[in-house]
Design a protein around this motif. Sequence first.
Motif, PDB file in Angstrom:
ATOM      1  N   GLY A   1       0.985   3.794  -2.984  1.00 22.85           N
ATOM      2  CA  GLY A   1       0.219   4.986  -2.632  1.00 22.85           C
ATOM      3  C   GLY A   1      -1.279   4.757  -2.695  1.00 22.85           C
ATOM      4  N   GLU A   2      -1.689   3.511  -2.564  1.00 22.51           N
ATOM      5  CA  GLU A   2      -3.123   3.203  -2.481  1.00 22.51           C
ATOM      6  C   GLU A   2      -3.304   1.945  -1.639  1.00 22.51           C
TER       7      GLU A   2
ATOM      8  N   GLN B   1       3.734  12.123 -11.076  1.00 24.74           N
ATOM      9  CA  GLN B   1       3.929  13.206 -10.094  1.00 24.74           C
ATOM     10  C   GLN B   1       4.837  14.305 -10.653  1.00 24.74           C
TER      11      GLN B   1
ATOM     12  N   ASN C   1       3.949   6.070 -11.281  1.00 27.18           N
ATOM     13  CA  ASN C   1       3.471   7.010 -10.247  1.00 27.18           C
ATOM     14  C   ASN C   1       4.428   8.186 -10.093  1.00 27.18           C
TER      15      ASN C   1
ATOM     16  N   SER D   1       0.846  -1.208   0.000  1.00 28.57           N
ATOM     17  CA  SER D   1       0.000   0.000   0.000  1.00 28.57           C
ATOM     18  C   SER D   1       0.875   1.250   0.000  1.00 28.57           C
ATOM     19  N   ASN D   2       1.918   1.237   0.816  1.00 26.65           N
ATOM     20  CA  ASN D   2       2.842   2.380   0.846  1.00 26.65           C
ATOM     21  C   ASN D   2       3.599   2.525  -0.463  1.00 26.65           C
TER      22      ASN D   2
END
Lengths: 153, 124
Positions: free
Chosen positions: A74-75, B26, B22, A70-71
């Motif tokens: 980022g979800e 960003q 990701n 999850s870290n």
Amino acid sequence: MDVKLVNPFINATINVLETMAFMTVDAGKPYLKKDDVAIGDVSGILGLTGVANGTIAVTFEEKCILAIVSNMFGETMTELNSEITDAVGELTNMISGQARRELGEMGRVLKAAIPSVVTGRGHSIIHFTNGPKIAIPFETNNGKFTIEVCFER
Amino acid sequence: MDTSIKILIVDDFATMRRILKNILKQLGFKNLVEADDGTTAWDVLEGQGIDLIISDWNMPKMTGLELLKKVRASDTYKSTPFLMVTAEAQKQNVIEAVQAGVSNYVVKPFTAEAISDKLDKILK
């Protein structure tokens, strides 16, 4: 087994989890593991050859690996699925890479195979050599994981 | 940095492709394509114009180093920036990549800042 082969894997595990998953992890006291039963619910296993032949395994409790991935993404991850097993493979790969770098600087060059991942409570971790299996437990704020390092005698 | 460029991300682990995507999003990059090994990456390169390649080293079928050599031997992509992102960072690996024409090198594990710094250097 030469203990100098083990420390780089501990250092690498801490660094990989801190850098990629922004998690502080505490290493516990290493111990000799007697059986092949995995402590965690999902494990990455990777063969090593070179100055010594052996295997490393990283085995995570479900809660712990869900928090780690999850870290990393980022979800929120909620179940053990193919995304999680892929992440375990890549984490194993990175830990191996960083540890081999440190060992290489000591003149101990190891090459790594492509990791395999096994899931399921109580699954087996079969090391490729018959050396002692050194287990190092780690704690996070979201559960535990263990690395196993096994090199030929 | 020109964030409109088309970037090809090559890694056999979907996890790493996702993390890189990701980070690149960003940083403002939106034009991102993926491949899961060097062979698939080459198919993508032949099929569409790519402005930057970010590739893993250890992959089945065609490694990142083999892909880099193929890219540098091609008329279309011989000058295209190529960033190697890999767990392989022993001195010999770095020498091989530099000799093959890599633009820069990021060692796993990495931070978003490390990727941003390398892109700043190779895209300026």
